[in-house]
Design an enzyme around this catalytic site. Structure first.
Site, short mmCIF file in Angstrom:
data_model
loop_
_atom_site.label_atom_id
_atom_site.label_comp_id
_atom_site.label_asym_id
_atom_site.label_seq_id
_atom_site.Cartn_x
_atom_site.Cartn_y
_atom_site.Cartn_z
N SER A 93 50.06 36.54 42.17
CA SER A 93 49.57 35.58 41.19
C SER A 93 50.08 34.19 41.55
CB SER A 93 50.00 36.02 39.78
OG SER A 93 49.29 35.31 38.78
N GLU A 189 42.30 38.08 44.90
CA GLU A 189 42.20 38.73 43.59
C GLU A 189 42.15 37.61 42.56
OE1 GLU A 189 44.63 38.91 40.94
OE2 GLU A 189 45.95 37.48 41.94
N HIS A 269 45.81 41.99 38.91
CA HIS A 269 46.26 41.99 37.51
C HIS A 269 45.77 43.20 36.72
CE1 HIS A 269 46.85 37.76 38.62
NE2 HIS A 269 47.66 37.67 37.60
#
Length: 300
Positions: A93, A189, A269
């Site tokens: 992230s 992602e 996630h």
């Protein structure tokens, strides 16, 4: 275990329990600091991370959580410390920025894997896989099988695996820490981004050009740099959580960049987050949709 991004909550404890069964954990007394949407000031967060980089007893740096804030401290981090004493950084992230920094500034591979606050709610196998990679293991089993391949489905595509959170990769374009896609297997992602925003981020990476380039200059198109997505061998897409129906636009953008793409990598996630190396060589088998690791995530 630093908190270089957003403040950590009580879910930190479950993750520490997972790590504590295998490791001795160093924790800064101010790790629970909070200053608005950040885990303390830039100086506090950078100083905490630099202390771990300088400590010879610290053999791996596992990020507490993502959120936001790591890009702010990249200029404050000491790359010489990591070059002199390489150690894996594990996270994802917002941690994408730190993985890119380590690879670009110090030439050190990292691990795109679960943050500590995520470990407690993942399947135990994913936590064990991440720890094995951090210790230099090369798993015999593939990272993923039966990926859905778009574009050119035949043949094999090999190269260093680089990428991470799509919006972070796009924000790093034009900075000293931009991800180099030359000859690489790109992976992305994302979470909570609408398809048009995903389109914008991919297009930003596709338009990356060298300093002083002009798209309207005589003699042809502007000069591309390594951060241009078209330089990759192929792209592999992980979880797209709360992103609507983003697959068609991603497939179209990859096609425009001349890349085959594979969907379904269990990273990000979602309910899974299988750790993958940042910078180590992998191979995508386009016929079977299998992604395999060719070398360890960390150098011996």
């Amino acid at each position: 275990m630093p908190a270089p991004a957003s403040p950590v909550g009580d879910d930190l404890l479950a993750g520490l329990g997972v790590l504590g069964r295998r490791y001795r954990i160093a924790i800064d007394p101010q790790v629970r600091s909070a200053a608005g949407f950040l885990a303390g000031s830039d100086d506090r967060r950078a100083g905490e991370l630099n202390a771990y980089l300088a400590d010879p007893d610290v053999r791996g740096i596992w990020i507490a959580r993502g959120g936001y804030g790591i890009m702010r401290i990249l200029p404050l981090l000491d790359g010489d410390l990591l070059r002199r004493d390489p150690k894996p950084i594990i996270g994802f992230s917002d941690g994408t920025a730190l993985l890119a920094w380590a690879h670009k500034i110090a030439g050190v591979r990292g691990i795109h894997g679960p943050v500590v606050t995520q470990l407690g709610r993942l399947p135990a196998a994913d936590a064990v896989w991440a720890m094995d990679l951090a210790e230099g293991a090369l798993p015999r089993e593939p990272v993923a099988i039966a990926l859905t391949v778009h574009g050119e489905p035949r043949g094999q595509f090999s190269g260093p695996l680089v990428g991470g959170n799509l919006c972070l990769v796009a924000r790093l374009v034009g900075t000293p820490y931009a991800v180099d896609f030359s000859g690489a297997v790109a992976f992305f992602e994302e979470v909570g981004e609408r398809p048009y925003r995903i389109d914008r981020d991919l297009t930003q990476i596709m338009l990356a050009t060298g300093p002083g380039s002009s798209p309207n200059a005589p003699g042809g198109p502007c000069r591309r740099t390594g951060e241009n997505l078209a330089g990759a061998r192929c792209a592999v897409i992980g979880d797209l959580v709360d992103c609507g129906d983003a697959r068609p636009i991603i497939a179209e953008r990859l096609g425009a960049a001349g890349l085959a793409g594979a969907f379904g990598l269990p990273v990000g996630h979602g309910r899974r987050n299988r750790a993958v190396p940042f910078g180590a060589r992998v191979t995508l088998d386009g016929a079977s949709g299998t992604l395999s690791l060719d070398e360890p995530a960390t150098r011996a």
